[in-house]
Design a protein around this motif. Structure first.
Motif, PDB file in Angstrom:
ATOM      1  N   PRO A  48       0.814  -1.215   0.000  1.00  0.00           N
ATOM      2  CA  PRO A  48       0.000   0.000   0.000  1.00  0.00           C
ATOM      3  C   PRO A  48       0.844   1.260   0.000  1.00  0.00           C
ATOM      4  O   PRO A  48       1.948   1.268   0.536  1.00  0.00           O
ATOM      5  CB  PRO A  48      -0.774  -0.120   1.321  1.00  0.00           C
ATOM      6  CG  PRO A  48       0.163  -0.872   2.223  1.00  0.00           C
ATOM      7  CD  PRO A  48       0.854  -1.867   1.341  1.00  0.00           C
ATOM      8  N   PRO A  49       0.310   2.348  -0.593  1.00  0.00           N
ATOM      9  CA  PRO A  49       0.945   3.642  -0.441  1.00  0.00           C
ATOM     10  C   PRO A  49       0.604   4.215   0.938  1.00  0.00           C
ATOM     11  O   PRO A  49      -0.305   3.723   1.618  1.00  0.00           O
ATOM     12  CB  PRO A  49       0.305   4.478  -1.553  1.00  0.00           C
ATOM     13  CG  PRO A  49      -1.043   3.860  -1.726  1.00  0.00           C
ATOM     14  CD  PRO A  49      -0.887   2.394  -1.436  1.00  0.00           C
ATOM     15  N   VAL A  50       1.336   5.228   1.332  1.00  0.00           N
ATOM     16  CA  VAL A  50       1.016   5.959   2.564  1.00  0.00           C
ATOM     17  C   VAL A  50       0.165   7.159   2.163  1.00  0.00           C
ATOM     18  O   VAL A  50       0.594   7.974   1.340  1.00  0.00           O
ATOM     19  CB  VAL A  50       2.294   6.419   3.284  1.00  0.00           C
ATOM     20  CG1 VAL A  50       1.946   7.232   4.528  1.00  0.00           C
ATOM     21  CG2 VAL A  50       3.153   5.212   3.656  1.00  0.00           C
ATOM     22  N   VAL A  51      -1.036   7.262   2.707  1.00  0.00           N
ATOM     23  CA  VAL A  51      -1.998   8.270   2.261  1.00  0.00           C
ATOM     24  C   VAL A  51      -2.323   9.243   3.391  1.00  0.00           C
ATOM     25  O   VAL A  51      -2.640   8.832   4.514  1.00  0.00           O
ATOM     26  CB  VAL A  51      -3.302   7.612   1.762  1.00  0.00           C
ATOM     27  CG1 VAL A  51      -4.262   8.666   1.224  1.00  0.00           C
ATOM     28  CG2 VAL A  51      -2.995   6.567   0.679  1.00  0.00           C
ATOM     29  N   HIS A  52      -2.232  10.530   3.076  1.00  0.00           N
ATOM     30  CA  HIS A  52      -2.579  11.593   4.011  1.00  0.00           C
ATOM     31  C   HIS A  52      -3.696  12.432   3.388  1.00  0.00           C
ATOM     32  O   HIS A  52      -3.567  12.880   2.236  1.00  0.00           O
ATOM     33  CB  HIS A  52      -1.377  12.489   4.305  1.00  0.00           C
ATOM     34  CG  HIS A  52      -0.182  11.751   4.823  1.00  0.00           C
ATOM     35  ND1 HIS A  52      -0.074  11.335   6.134  1.00  0.00           N
ATOM     36  CD2 HIS A  52       0.958  11.352   4.203  1.00  0.00           C
ATOM     37  CE1 HIS A  52       1.081  10.709   6.306  1.00  0.00           C
ATOM     38  NE2 HIS A  52       1.723  10.701   5.152  1.00  0.00           N
ATOM     39  N   VAL A  53      -4.767  12.645   4.126  1.00  0.00           N
ATOM     40  CA  VAL A  53      -5.903  13.423   3.624  1.00  0.00           C
ATOM     41  C   VAL A  53      -6.135  14.629   4.525  1.00  0.00           C
ATOM     42  O   VAL A  53      -6.290  14.487   5.742  1.00  0.00           O
ATOM     43  CB  VAL A  53      -7.190  12.572   3.563  1.00  0.00           C
ATOM     44  CG1 VAL A  53      -8.347  13.407   3.025  1.00  0.00           C
ATOM     45  CG2 VAL A  53      -6.981  11.330   2.702  1.00  0.00           C
ATOM     46  N   ASP A  54      -6.132  15.809   3.926  1.00  0.00           N
ATOM     47  CA  ASP A  54      -6.458  17.052   4.634  1.00  0.00           C
ATOM     48  C   ASP A  54      -7.774  17.587   4.090  1.00  0.00           C
ATOM     49  O   ASP A  54      -7.939  17.726   2.869  1.00  0.00           O
ATOM     50  CB  ASP A  54      -5.365  18.107   4.429  1.00  0.00           C
ATOM     51  CG  ASP A  54      -4.082  17.772   5.173  1.00  0.00           C
ATOM     52  OD1 ASP A  54      -4.179  17.144   6.244  1.00  0.00           O
ATOM     53  OD2 ASP A  54      -2.993  18.130   4.677  1.00  0.00           O
ATOM     54  N   MET A  55      -8.688  17.900   4.986  1.00  0.00           N
ATOM     55  CA  MET A  55      -9.952  18.513   4.584  1.00  0.00           C
ATOM     56  C   MET A  55      -9.761  20.028   4.477  1.00  0.00           C
ATOM     57  O   MET A  55      -9.198  20.658   5.383  1.00  0.00           O
ATOM     58  CB  MET A  55     -11.046  18.193   5.590  1.00  0.00           C
ATOM     59  CG  MET A  55     -11.327  16.716   5.759  1.00  0.00           C
ATOM     60  SD  MET A  55     -11.771  15.862   4.217  1.00  0.00           S
ATOM     61  CE  MET A  55     -13.312  16.697   3.792  1.00  0.00           C
TER      62      MET A  55
END
Length: 283
Positions: free
Chosen positions: A128-135
């Protein structure tokens, strides 16, 4: 504001395209910096020859659509998702992983991810990739990818400094990090530096700092001054391109800061080699 729908299939394709681009096309700001370093080196010197090899390598990779480096990294994905957006037709993480898998197959890139850090069996997909989500506000949707090789990732460090630390002490830690890395992480380097937040937040800030252009100083004057100070001191280490000595040790320092606790000053350095790879697109 009207809710905007983003198709999972479009996210998957975007991630795939960005992974392909990041791995084969060196960022313009990084290529420009390498050319400037080459121009500053003595004609006929080994340092200049090595820099010119790196520049030629970037040209061949772009022209032939092949990997800039054999270590095509573990993919970090940064998503800025508007509060008024909704993903339809699939799950976000599935779309990001699907795009990563397709890119690494299509690009014939090395698969470098193992499914367990102890057993170490390769996943075969570079996921898996490393995923960061900012709203964020609005209905925008922006994706950035950074395939990060571990020659430089392994030399990254974090420190929990005292709240009384001075800018020079922060610079001490950053310069020490480069000194420990020496030639091992393929200089000339780019330093992503995170200051503030908590332990994990400052590490994320350091990684995000590498997404920014290396030819633009921080808008905060005291941070821009610290960026320049770190760069000057790293140059003085005399490591040079690929550890061959000389002034071509560093091409950029980017610092990101965040509010922190009164009792501490977390600092992280995410080191990047000369092949700083990232790509961004707004959907």
């Amino acid at each position: 504001m009207t809710v905007r729908e983003i198709r999972a299939a479009d996210i998957e394709k975007t991630v795939k395209d960005l992974c392909l681009k990041a791995n084969t096309v060196l960022r313009k700001d990084v290529l420009k910096a390498l050319k400037e370093l080459s121009g500053a080196e003595k004609e006929g010197s080994l340092a200049k020859k090595m820099l010119d090899v790196l520049i030629e390598n970037a040209r061949i990779a772009s022209d032939d659509k092949i990997a800039l480096c054999q270590d095509t990294g573990m993919v970090a994905v940064f998503i800025e998702m508007g509060e008024n957006t909704r993903i339809c037709g699939g799950q976000l993480l599935d779309a990001v992983s699907g795009g990563t898998t397709k890119a690494y197959v299509e690009g014939c890139f090395r698969k470098s991810v193992v499914e367990d850090p102890i057993i170490r069996k390769n996943t075969g997909t570079n996921t898996p990739p490393v995923v960061h989500v900012d709203m964020v506000e609005g209905n925008s949707f922006t994706v950035s990818v950074m395939p990060k090789g571990f020659g430089s990732e392994n030399k990254s460090r974090i420190a929990m400094l005292n709240p009384t630390c001075t800018p020079e002490e922060i610079a001490d830690f950053c310069v020490e990090t480069v000194k420990i890395a020496g030639p091992d992480a393929c200089p000339p380097y780019v330093l992503g530096v995170g200051i503030g937040g908590t332990m994990e937040q400052c590490a994320l800030l350091a990684k995000k700092a590498l997404l920014g252009p290396i030819d633009k100083p921080n808008p905060k004057p005291h941070i821009a001054k610290l960026e320049e100070r770190i760069k000057e001191r790293v140059k003085a280490l005399d490591i040079g391109v690929m550890g061959l000595g000389g002034k071509s040790t560093i091409i950029g320092v980017n610092i990101e800061v965040f509010p922190t606790h009164i009792a501490g000053c977390p600092v992280a350095v995410n080191l990047s080699c000369h092949a700083l790879r990232s790509a961004t697109r707004k959907l």
